[in-house]
Design a protein around this motif. Structure first.
Motif, PDB file in Angstrom:
ATOM      1  N   SER A 281       0.832  -1.210   0.000  1.00  0.00           N
ATOM      2  CA  SER A 281       0.000   0.000   0.000  1.00  0.00           C
ATOM      3  C   SER A 281       0.858   1.249   0.000  1.00  0.00           C
ATOM      4  O   SER A 281       0.548   2.235  -0.691  1.00  0.00           O
ATOM      5  CB  SER A 281      -0.927  -0.002   1.217  1.00  0.00           C
ATOM      6  OG  SER A 281      -1.813  -1.106   1.179  1.00  0.00           O
ATOM      7  N   ILE A 282       1.946   1.238   0.762  1.00  0.00           N
ATOM      8  CA  ILE A 282       2.846   2.392   0.770  1.00  0.00           C
ATOM      9  C   ILE A 282       3.475   2.572  -0.607  1.00  0.00           C
ATOM     10  O   ILE A 282       3.622   3.697  -1.104  1.00  0.00           O
ATOM     11  CB  ILE A 282       3.921   2.215   1.852  1.00  0.00           C
ATOM     12  CG1 ILE A 282       3.274   2.064   3.225  1.00  0.00           C
ATOM     13  CG2 ILE A 282       4.880   3.403   1.857  1.00  0.00           C
ATOM     14  CD1 ILE A 282       4.262   1.754   4.337  1.00  0.00           C
ATOM     15  N   ARG A 283       3.832   1.472  -1.256  1.00  0.00           N
ATOM     16  CA  ARG A 283       4.408   1.565  -2.601  1.00  0.00           C
ATOM     17  C   ARG A 283       3.399   2.157  -3.582  1.00  0.00           C
ATOM     18  O   ARG A 283       3.758   3.003  -4.418  1.00  0.00           O
ATOM     19  CB  ARG A 283       4.831   0.171  -3.058  1.00  0.00           C
ATOM     20  CG  ARG A 283       5.455   0.126  -4.442  1.00  0.00           C
ATOM     21  CD  ARG A 283       5.750  -1.298  -4.837  1.00  0.00           C
ATOM     22  NE  ARG A 283       4.529  -2.115  -4.866  1.00  0.00           N
ATOM     23  CZ  ARG A 283       4.513  -3.410  -5.142  1.00  0.00           C
ATOM     24  NH1 ARG A 283       5.636  -4.046  -5.398  1.00  0.00           N
ATOM     25  NH2 ARG A 283       3.362  -4.074  -5.163  1.00  0.00           N
ATOM     26  N   THR A 284       2.149   1.738  -3.497  1.00  0.00           N
ATOM     27  CA  THR A 284       1.110   2.302  -4.368  1.00  0.00           C
ATOM     28  C   THR A 284       0.939   3.788  -4.129  1.00  0.00           C
ATOM     29  O   THR A 284       0.799   4.576  -5.060  1.00  0.00           O
ATOM     30  CB  THR A 284      -0.217   1.570  -4.138  1.00  0.00           C
ATOM     31  OG1 THR A 284      -0.049   0.175  -4.394  1.00  0.00           O
ATOM     32  CG2 THR A 284      -1.307   2.124  -5.030  1.00  0.00           C
ATOM     33  N   LEU A 285       0.946   4.174  -2.872  1.00  0.00           N
ATOM     34  CA  LEU A 285       0.797   5.581  -2.531  1.00  0.00           C
ATOM     35  C   LEU A 285       1.950   6.409  -3.083  1.00  0.00           C
ATOM     36  O   LEU A 285       1.750   7.515  -3.611  1.00  0.00           O
ATOM     37  CB  LEU A 285       0.716   5.732  -1.010  1.00  0.00           C
ATOM     38  CG  LEU A 285       0.366   7.104  -0.455  1.00  0.00           C
ATOM     39  CD1 LEU A 285      -1.002   7.552  -0.941  1.00  0.00           C
ATOM     40  CD2 LEU A 285       0.413   7.092   1.060  1.00  0.00           C
ATOM     41  N   LEU A 286       3.165   5.907  -2.975  1.00  0.00           N
ATOM     42  CA  LEU A 286       4.321   6.626  -3.516  1.00  0.00           C
ATOM     43  C   LEU A 286       4.218   6.777  -5.031  1.00  0.00           C
ATOM     44  O   LEU A 286       4.643   7.788  -5.590  1.00  0.00           O
ATOM     45  CB  LEU A 286       5.613   5.898  -3.150  1.00  0.00           C
ATOM     46  CG  LEU A 286       5.997   5.899  -1.668  1.00  0.00           C
ATOM     47  CD1 LEU A 286       7.187   4.973  -1.425  1.00  0.00           C
ATOM     48  CD2 LEU A 286       6.325   7.314  -1.199  1.00  0.00           C
ATOM     49  N   GLY A 287       3.646   5.769  -5.699  1.00  0.00           N
ATOM     50  CA  GLY A 287       3.497   5.855  -7.150  1.00  0.00           C
ATOM     51  C   GLY A 287       2.502   6.898  -7.609  1.00  0.00           C
ATOM     52  O   GLY A 287       2.537   7.313  -8.770  1.00  0.00           O
ATOM     53  N   LEU A 288       1.618   7.355  -6.719  1.00  0.00           N
ATOM     54  CA  LEU A 288       0.621   8.370  -7.080  1.00  0.00           C
ATOM     55  C   LEU A 288       1.096   9.788  -6.794  1.00  0.00           C
ATOM     56  O   LEU A 288       0.419  10.742  -7.194  1.00  0.00           O
ATOM     57  CB  LEU A 288      -0.674   8.111  -6.300  1.00  0.00           C
ATOM     58  CG  LEU A 288      -1.400   6.792  -6.611  1.00  0.00           C
ATOM     59  CD1 LEU A 288      -2.577   6.607  -5.666  1.00  0.00           C
ATOM     60  CD2 LEU A 288      -1.865   6.766  -8.054  1.00  0.00           C
ATOM     61  N   LEU A 289       2.227   9.955  -6.108  1.00  0.00           N
ATOM     62  CA  LEU A 289       2.702  11.282  -5.735  1.00  0.00           C
ATOM     63  C   LEU A 289       3.672  11.821  -6.780  1.00  0.00           C
ATOM     64  O   LEU A 289       4.487  11.069  -7.325  1.00  0.00           O
ATOM     65  CB  LEU A 289       3.407  11.239  -4.374  1.00  0.00           C
ATOM     66  CG  LEU A 289       2.539  10.888  -3.159  1.00  0.00           C
ATOM     67  CD1 LEU A 289       3.411  10.782  -1.924  1.00  0.00           C
ATOM     68  CD2 LEU A 289       1.446  11.924  -2.964  1.00  0.00           C
ATOM     69  N   PRO A 290       3.624  13.128  -7.064  1.00  0.00           N
ATOM     70  CA  PRO A 290       4.628  13.723  -7.957  1.00  0.00           C
ATOM     71  C   PRO A 290       6.012  13.628  -7.323  1.00  0.00           C
ATOM     72  O   PRO A 290       6.199  14.024  -6.166  1.00  0.00           O
ATOM     73  CB  PRO A 290       4.163  15.184  -8.084  1.00  0.00           C
ATOM     74  CG  PRO A 290       2.723  15.176  -7.697  1.00  0.00           C
ATOM     75  CD  PRO A 290       2.576  14.088  -6.680  1.00  0.00           C
ATOM     76  N   PRO A 291       7.009  13.104  -8.020  1.00  0.00           N
ATOM     77  CA  PRO A 291       8.323  12.862  -7.408  1.00  0.00           C
ATOM     78  C   PRO A 291       9.074  14.099  -6.924  1.00  0.00           C
ATOM     79  O   PRO A 291       9.738  14.016  -5.895  1.00  0.00           O
ATOM     80  CB  PRO A 291       9.108  12.149  -8.531  1.00  0.00           C
ATOM     81  CG  PRO A 291       8.060  11.578  -9.420  1.00  0.00           C
ATOM     82  CD  PRO A 291       6.912  12.551  -9.374  1.00  0.00           C
ATOM     83  N   PRO A 292       9.029  15.257  -7.606  1.00  0.00           N
ATOM     84  CA  PRO A 292       9.948  16.331  -7.204  1.00  0.00           C
ATOM     85  C   PRO A 292       9.734  16.887  -5.806  1.00  0.00           C
ATOM     86  O   PRO A 292      10.676  17.394  -5.204  1.00  0.00           O
ATOM     87  CB  PRO A 292       9.682  17.423  -8.262  1.00  0.00           C
ATOM     88  CG  PRO A 292       9.038  16.724  -9.400  1.00  0.00           C
ATOM     89  CD  PRO A 292       8.242  15.624  -8.788  1.00  0.00           C
ATOM     90  N   GLY A 293       8.516  16.813  -5.260  1.00  0.00           N
ATOM     91  CA  GLY A 293       8.246  17.557  -4.034  1.00  0.00           C
ATOM     92  C   GLY A 293       8.510  16.819  -2.737  1.00  0.00           C
ATOM     93  O   GLY A 293       8.596  17.441  -1.676  1.00  0.00           O
ATOM     94  N   LEU A 294       8.625  15.487  -2.747  1.00  0.00           N
ATOM     95  CA  LEU A 294       8.720  14.728  -1.501  1.00  0.00           C
ATOM     96  C   LEU A 294      10.098  14.889  -0.879  1.00  0.00           C
ATOM     97  O   LEU A 294      11.122  14.576  -1.492  1.00  0.00           O
ATOM     98  CB  LEU A 294       8.432  13.250  -1.774  1.00  0.00           C
ATOM     99  CG  LEU A 294       8.303  12.363  -0.530  1.00  0.00           C
ATOM    100  CD1 LEU A 294       7.088  12.784   0.285  1.00  0.00           C
ATOM    101  CD2 LEU A 294       8.198  10.898  -0.921  1.00  0.00           C
TER     102      LEU A 294
END
Length: 569
Positions: A281-294
């Motif tokens: 679930s955490i992996r799925t959540l990370l895949g939905l977030l725009p990468p530059p801002g985290l």
């Protein structure tokens, strides 16, 4: 602090909501920000909504680090702000493109009627769904208008054809020369005229379609389309929302659904905190977030284990600015060997090596005795913050850390609840000698430090020139040991806070000869206040003698001073 005239006037203006139609029509854009600040500070949600819906600037920052004593916005004001953002999507007066809500939520709900991290995350996801629904409604309305235009064009063409046919029949009857619709020259001419009318109808429809497409694709001066979003515009992002997200098992489905839908709002997460979620679930959540801002990931109370961490860590590599990783109570215990354990540890090590900008690493209750070298040696740059409470560190682990690339770069180090023995002291002294120029925070709570071990460690502690905070609570020290610690702390010019343990003399009888931290935490203190006052008086004498009575805070209060570190940008 004396409030400025602008703040005073802004408070009076937003206080009278009945006059808002008057001042909203003429207030200059430079005054929108002080008016919004006054509305948030004095809980005026109606004024907040009207100001945000007409926001004249491209960026709006509501969160951010505030001065001490500043209260976060009321829950009603935050909800009014989010609703106004949705309404502003179709308001030509609104120029908002970036909404920054970082640090808006309160910590542990300490302020009444404020919005915590979980509530803010759920509210933001609901806002995304509302914006997407508004876009869909606009798309349906626009499609219905197109269908009506098409039907009108069809009716106009049919009427024209019928009218031409009627004229054609009248002409044929008058002349008497044509008996059939397609016979002779008259029939051929009528057929040609009908084809021409049909062609004109098709050209008219194509012209209307091209015109409507041009209207949809041409933005106005604010960068927004002239009407509701439709066609390809349903995927266009009009407002980017930068925030911190807190996701657990109760809000997981809502967050995933909101992030997976296209719409005019897009969430850019700065710090992501997840609780009670599996690695998939955490992996799925990370895949939905725009990468530059985290910038940071905080995983708590999730049964990941070694295999789960090995699966999760490689998926953090696409985030180029990630500098903080916290793993708390993730059900990892390597006291017993298991099949495939070494391979999973290698996967964890390789995953950490992919995080090229990692500078803050917090590992709580990941019991990994003897594996610190394997875990940290893959990092490409030295760490500045390293927290390892309840990690069951061995003397070999401390020996590696004292000679690693991280030793001289550490600013904050937490070794709490790792039992220190005499064989560990040489490595710890060497580590402090390497970090003495930069180390500002050190926690040795619950490490089993006796008077003798502390006396051997104090010379190395006194050499730490930048140390501002020292925590040594829950260690079995006598009153003489506490006073020895106080004298050493008073001689450290940079030290501002010392969290010391209650002396063994202040506990009720029956305490074990070598108590551990759990004994010291649960065992009751004596009710004789004179015993406790004696320790306080002797500590105060030491501080006064050293001239540190006013700039060095010494306390044994565990509830007021937490070992948690604040998140930095």
């Amino acid at each position: 602090m004396v409030p400025s005239l602008v703040r005073l006037c802004a408070r009076e203006v937003v206080g009278d909501h009945g006059s808002s139609p008057v001042w909203l029509s003429c207030v200059p854009r430079e005054l929108y920000r002080p008016l919004l600040e006054a509305a948030l500070e004095h809980c005026r949600p109606l004024a907040v909504g009207e100001l945000v819906q007409r926001w004249p600037e491209r960026t709006l920052t509501v969160g951010g680090r505030k001065k001490p004593g500043h209260c976060p916005p009321n829950r009603l004001c935050v909800q009014a702000l989010l609703l106004a953002v949705v309404r502003g999507l179709t308001d030509r007066r609104c120029r908002l493109q970036v909404l920054d809500l970082c640090d808006l939520q309160t910590v542990n709900g300490r302020v009444e009627d404020s919005m915590g991290g979980w509530s803010l995350t759920v509210a933001l996801c609901s806002t995304l769904l509302q914006a997407q629904a508004a876009t869909s409604r606009g798309q349906r309305r626009d499609g219905e208008r197109e269908r009506k235009r098409g039907r009108e064009v069809e009716r106009e063409r049919d009427d024209t054809v019928k009218r031409d046919r009627g004229v054609e029949r009248e002409n044929r009857d008058a002349e008497g020369g044509v008996q059939t619709e397609y016979g002779g020259d008259g029939g051929a001419q009528a057929c040609a005229e009908r084809v021409e009318v049909t062609v004109r109808g098709v050209r008219r429809r194509m012209e209307l379609l091209r015109r409507s497409e041009a209207l949809r694709q041409s933005p106005d001066v604010s960068g927004r389309s002239g009407g509701p979003a439709c066609g390809a515009e349903r995927d266009a992002v009009l407002v980017r929302v930068r925030t911190d997200l807190f996701v657990n098992s109760r809000s997981w489905e809502r967050v995933r659904g909101a992030l997976g839908l296209p719409g005019p709002l897009r969430l850019h997460c700065r710090y992501l905190r997840v609780e009670e979620l599996p690695a998939t679930s955490i992996r799925t959540l990370l895949g939905l977030l725009p990468p530059p801002g985290l910038l940071g990931l905080d995983v708590r109370y999730s049964s990941l284990g070694v295999a789960g961490l090995g699966l999760l860590l490689p998926h953090l590599a696409p985030f180029p600015h990630l500098h903080t990783l916290r793993l708390h109570y993730c059900n990892l215990d390597l006291h017993r060997a298991h099949a495939g354990q070494q391979e999973a540890l290698q996967d964890m090590s390789r995953g950490l090596g992919l995080l090229t900008r990692l500078s803050r690493l917090s590992l709580t209750a990941l019991r990994m005795p003897g594996h610190l070298r394997l875990l940290l040696s893959s990092l490409s740059q030295p760490l500045e913050v390293l927290e390892m409470p309840y990690l069951s560190l061995t003397p070999a682990d401390l020996a590696y850390l004292s000679s690693s690339q991280h030793a001289s770069s550490l600013r904050e180090l937490d070794l709490s609840e790792n039992r220190l023995v005499e064989s560990s002291l040489p490595s710890l002294r060497r580590l402090l000698s390497q970090a003495k120029e930069r180390l500002t925070q050190l926690s040795l709570c619950g490490c089993g430090l006796s008077d003798a071990l502390l006396g051997a460690l104090l010379p190395s502690l006194s050499c730490c020139r930048a140390l501002r905070t020292l925590r040594v609570a829950l260690n079995p020290l006598s009153r003489e040991g506490v006073l020895m610690l106080a004298r050493a702390a008073a001689g450290m010019a940079s030290l501002q806070l010392l969290l010391y343990p209650s002396p063994l003399e202040e506990y009720t009888p029956g305490l074990p000869p070598t108590p551990c931290s759990s004994h010291l935490l649960d065992w009751p203190l004596t009710e004789d206040y004179r015993v406790r006052e004696l320790t306080l008086l002797q500590i105060q004498e030491v501080l006064t003698l050293k001239g540190r009575a006013h700039d060095l805070l010494m306390t044994s209060d565990l509830l007021k001073y937490s070992t948690d570190l604040a998140v930095d940008d």
